[in-house]
Design an enzyme around this catalytic site. Structure first.
Site, PDB file in Angstrom:
ATOM      1  N   LYS A 118     -22.768 -44.011   3.364  1.00 34.28           N
ATOM      2  CA  LYS A 118     -22.079 -45.082   4.086  1.00 34.28           C
ATOM      3  C   LYS A 118     -23.030 -45.826   5.009  1.00 34.28           C
ATOM      4  O   LYS A 118     -23.963 -45.236   5.573  1.00 34.28           O
ATOM      5  CB  LYS A 118     -20.921 -44.503   4.909  1.00 34.28           C
ATOM      6  CG  LYS A 118     -19.995 -43.603   4.117  1.00 34.28           C
ATOM      7  CD  LYS A 118     -18.908 -43.022   5.008  1.00 34.28           C
ATOM      8  CE  LYS A 118     -18.235 -41.842   4.340  1.00 34.28           C
ATOM      9  NZ  LYS A 118     -19.080 -40.629   4.354  1.00 34.28           N
ATOM     10  N   TYR A 141     -24.529 -39.260   9.775  1.00 37.12           N
ATOM     11  CA  TYR A 141     -24.473 -37.800   9.762  1.00 37.12           C
ATOM     12  C   TYR A 141     -25.860 -37.185   9.936  1.00 37.12           C
ATOM     13  O   TYR A 141     -25.976 -35.974  10.147  1.00 37.12           O
ATOM     14  CB  TYR A 141     -23.871 -37.288   8.450  1.00 37.12           C
ATOM     15  CG  TYR A 141     -22.472 -37.739   8.140  1.00 37.12           C
ATOM     16  CD1 TYR A 141     -21.666 -38.370   9.099  1.00 37.12           C
ATOM     17  CD2 TYR A 141     -21.932 -37.555   6.873  1.00 37.12           C
ATOM     18  CE1 TYR A 141     -20.385 -38.797   8.791  1.00 37.12           C
ATOM     19  CE2 TYR A 141     -20.645 -37.967   6.560  1.00 37.12           C
ATOM     20  CZ  TYR A 141     -19.886 -38.597   7.525  1.00 37.12           C
ATOM     21  OH  TYR A 141     -18.610 -39.020   7.207  1.00 37.12           O
TER      22      TYR A 141
END
Length: 289
Positions: free
Chosen positions: A81, A56
């Site tokens: 993640k 992201y």
């Protein structure tokens, strides 16, 4: 009333509502400072579960927002993640340390394998793919045993990917984060995870907005005097699915959190299950070997 937290299979408590922070493919991208302010507003509103990922490209901004919020780190459930191309034992350990540095923290509450295969140069060799996933999971087990994360899990894992972990006698994941909304209810995977005691967590709970104009959702919105988004988020929680709606709009952030003062009836929960179209709005792990 709805549960505000779920207890994972290792005894760790996780807020059932979180703030999703993926802004990819969104037309209304905001600048860095606006993003930081949106995360701070979520924390001020009462969110205590923040979900991010290396891919992201905002871990450093979330770290900044947490610092500026003046909320104790221990009171925030922070999830990030592993980038798929960082899979592998040694690469995973290095990637985890980089994420911690970006987030300005010394531990992660929940660390997830983002996808069951590398994005670049996907391997069609079943055995090599299996071994890569197991080596990566072994690294997460080490991070957990070393106390660097409070829980470990996966994202976008299908039953066969989870079975590899079970067959190897390794730690059962605490969470499987996957797409979940009435148009794509992922029922078989949802049932499988529940059977194994793996907490199911849903992303894209509004179907990227596709469900906001559904006639049944609109009818329920009128019935409960709640917005369509609130109906859909309530539905997730009624199914014991943790959910992470994403927004940088302050009013929507507040709206999405105002879902604990009502509860859909069993009949209406069942009704929304019938809307399934197997209509995905995000990446598809179905054919990953």
């Amino acid at each position: 009333m709805l549960k505000k937290s779920v207890v994972l299979n290792n005894g760790v408590s996780m807020p059932s509502l979180g703030l999703g922070t993926s802004l990819r493919n969104k037309p209304n991208k905001v600048d860095n400072q606006q993003f930081v302010e949106s995360v701070k507003h979520a924390l001020k509103t009462g969110y205590r579960h923040i979900d991010t990922a290396k891919c992201y490209n905002n871990e450093h901004l979330i770290g900044q927002a947490i610092k500026e919020s003046n909320i104790d780190r221990k009171d925030i459930f922070l999830v990030t993640k592993l980038f798929p191309d960082d899979m592998g034992f040694d690469k995973t350990l290095k990637a985890f340390d980089k994420s911690c540095k970006q987030l300005q923290v010394d531990y992660i509450d929940l660390y997830l394998i983002h996808f069951p295969a590398k994005i670049r140069g996907q391997n069609n060799d079943v055995e090599k793919s299996r071994q890569l996933r197991l080596d990566t999971w072994k690294a997460l087990e080490k991070l957990y045993s070393d106390g660097k994360c409070r829980a470990i899990g996966v994202s976008n894992y299908m039953p066969r990917h989870l079975e590899e972990i079970l067959d190897a006698g390794m730690t059962v994941p605490s969470v499987n984060q996957c797409e979940f909304h009435p148009y794509y209810n992922n029922k078989k995977l949802y049932d499988y995870c529940n059977k194994l005691g793996i907490q199911f967590e849903g992303y894209s709970p509004l179907g990227k907005g596709n469900l906001l104009n559904d006639n049944i959702v609109l009818d329920l919105s009128k019935k409960y005097s709640k917005s369509c988004a609130q109906i859909l988020l309530n539905w997730s929680l009624r199914n014991n699915v943790a959910t992470i709606p994403g927004s940088t709009n302050h009013e929507r952030i507040e709206e999405n959190s105002d879902i604990f003062d009502f509860s859909l009836s069993d009949e209406d929960v069942s009704l929304l299950w019938t809307l399934n179209k197997n209509e995905k709005v995000s990446w598809d792990p179905t054919n990953i070997v």
